[in-house]
Scaffold this active site. Sequence first.
Site, PDB file in Angstrom:
ATOM      1  N   SER A  95      10.820   6.583   1.099  1.00 46.46           N
ATOM      2  CA  SER A  95      11.218   7.455   2.196  1.00 46.46           C
ATOM      3  C   SER A  95       9.986   7.906   2.986  1.00 46.46           C
ATOM      4  CB  SER A  95      12.006   8.630   1.620  1.00 46.46           C
ATOM      5  OG  SER A  95      12.678   9.300   2.634  1.00 46.46           O
ATOM      6  N   ASP A 217      22.681   3.002   3.594  1.00 52.36           N
ATOM      7  CA  ASP A 217      21.790   4.154   3.463  1.00 52.36           C
ATOM      8  C   ASP A 217      22.000   5.043   4.683  1.00 52.36           C
ATOM      9  OD1 ASP A 217      19.680   5.961   3.435  1.00 52.36           O
ATOM     10  OD2 ASP A 217      18.143   4.455   2.989  1.00 52.36           O
ATOM     11  N   HIS A 245      20.110   6.553  -0.408  1.00 53.76           N
ATOM     12  CA  HIS A 245      18.739   6.525   0.085  1.00 53.76           C
ATOM     13  C   HIS A 245      17.742   6.357  -1.054  1.00 53.76           C
ATOM     14  CE1 HIS A 245      15.623   7.209   2.991  1.00 53.76           C
ATOM     15  NE2 HIS A 245      15.192   8.311   2.390  1.00 53.76           N
TER      16      HIS A 245
END
Lengths: 270, 417
Positions: A95, A217, A245
């Site tokens: 991320s 996602d 995610h």
Amino acid sequence: MDVLHRNNVVVEGRTDGPVIMLANGFGCDQNMWRLVTPLLADEFKIVQFDHVGTGGSDKSAWREERYSSLDGYARDVLEICDALGLGPLVFVGHSVSSVFGVLAAGWEPGTFEKLVLLTPSPRYIDDHDYTGGFSAEDIDELLDSLDSNYLGWSASLAPVIMGNPERPELSEELTNSFCRVDPSIARVFARATFLSDNRADLARVTVPTRVIECAHDVIAPREVGAFVHEAIPGSELVTLDAVGHCPQLSAPEQTAEAIASFAARTDDER
Amino acid sequence: MTSADGEGSSDAPRSRTAHLAYASLLENNAEDLFENAPCGYLFTLMDGQIVKANRTLLTWLGRTHDEVVGRMRFADMLTVGGKLYHETHYAPLLRLQGEVSGIALELKAADGTRLPVLVTSTVMTDNDEHPLMVRTTVTDARDRRSYETELLRAREDAEHERARLQRLASTLQRTLVPPHLSAPRGLEVAAHYHIASRDEVSGDFYDLFPLAAHGTWGLFLGDVCGKGAPAAALTSLARYTLRAAAVYDPDPVTVLHNLNTVLNTEDYEQEPRFATVLFGLLSAEREGYRVTLASGGHPEALLLRGDGTAEFVPTPGGQLIGVLAEPHISTTTVRLAPGDTLLLYTDGLTEAHTSAGATDRYGDEALLDFANVLAPSTAEETVDALAELLDAFGEGLDDDTALMSVGVPRGGDGPRT
């Protein structure tokens, strides 16, 4: 200042193996990799850490000036690599941490052998010809969610935990501890994460890069994965058949495989 | 009693009927308990897909069973901010802990309205501990949320007020010490004020100023009792009294007696008002300066000699200013030769908490050792080194601390009188 203490750096796995650094994103701490590390530990030396202000990091080192922009976290990554002195390593960023890797590799390419960007997003907010998936109001809504959820954080507990860095089990016992952060720190981190725009930084990456995205996602949709892949010269894109995610939790085997196959590959196999 | 019996007999059929009604409500009613529970109830697969949802939840969402079950994921019921929170906190915690409870989220109904809820989930596993499904309850949290919003607003107000108070305190603090000290010819001067709390004004003060007689200057450094606005008012009073008194008669003992008289004035009898002060009279000499020091209960000044030694300047028996009608004030005279530096400080320095040492305070002995290592040192070097020491105390320094040093530079142009 002891960088390894500041960022609660943990080194495990095969002592003579190639080095992989795992960096978690916004939200929780290095426990995010818990299901993946056993799958990598036989082959690789694994470095994990917590971003300053989260997990087992030294919260007294947190400064709003430094950590209200992603540059501060990226500088920390370079400082950790420097303090470890293990030579060029494979950086795996999940991320927003993938952006830390992109920034750090742009500044000091020699520190990294390869980059693995797991569900990256260089910008979360839609732009006229770019789909990030979110509007500025959505991000405000997230900040409200942070304000209404303390996840076991309380000011009276914080000094006990901060004062006992040598006894992390104290904090382990508490529910939700993996994601417990002082709400004011979480807010600054969230703003830095979701309001930044690092699209222009992608083109500066010169080290071999693999982008790993999930098929479903909501935070980093496939358009974003494709954007990152196209913007980083010579990068490859792997799509996991996974939902959410955080594939390191929802699909740990696939995720470990996608990391290991890229990290272990030597130049002549490419 | 007959009446009681009568009541009993007429009541019995009624309670039996009620009992039967309860029983029929409770029996064969697992489904009703699920569907019409006072909370939303749903089952999801590990990827979030909803496989079962109760009527209460569907009513809140304003959706039919077929629109939801098998078609939506848990995150689809949430606002966008909630989705982000779900992905970054909720889902990871559920995976890592097997359960999450009491998370505040907002449901988004079909017509766009939002319902604040509290969500609790547990993971159901098979015999081998493999996660199979997630059981989730959703509770209406409208009242709680509006109360929390009030709390949040109160907190924001409090933070705003605190920032205002800190601005006020720092402005006031700045008026209590001179922004800049001008030095007499042939003397170097340096000062530092360390603020321990941004919330409160403390009563340390100092000044250095020329007197009427040629080549003489007055200097003082002190500490009044208390904190906050009363201490600030007292500091102001002490500072201007000392300056005015020194103009009238610069004899250090007389100056401190004057201050004592002012602080003892009846108007101030309600609350204790006292101070510790070192007052000095500087007179230029052929080679340096002579300093006559008078102490009213203040920590002894420290002399850092040009030859590399350091010593306290004893002013024993000096009593607090403002308590007694006739306090004893002790005096002493020091000569500052080229290379010598005199340091005045308030007790925040020696009272700082440290983990090392016999007591938990920094103390006079450690300060003298520090000065012995530091000497010889100019006025500026001395104040810089001590300011650094104060910073190093960190949280251990809980009181404001003032530092002022005067020193005769080596080989510079000395005073010519």
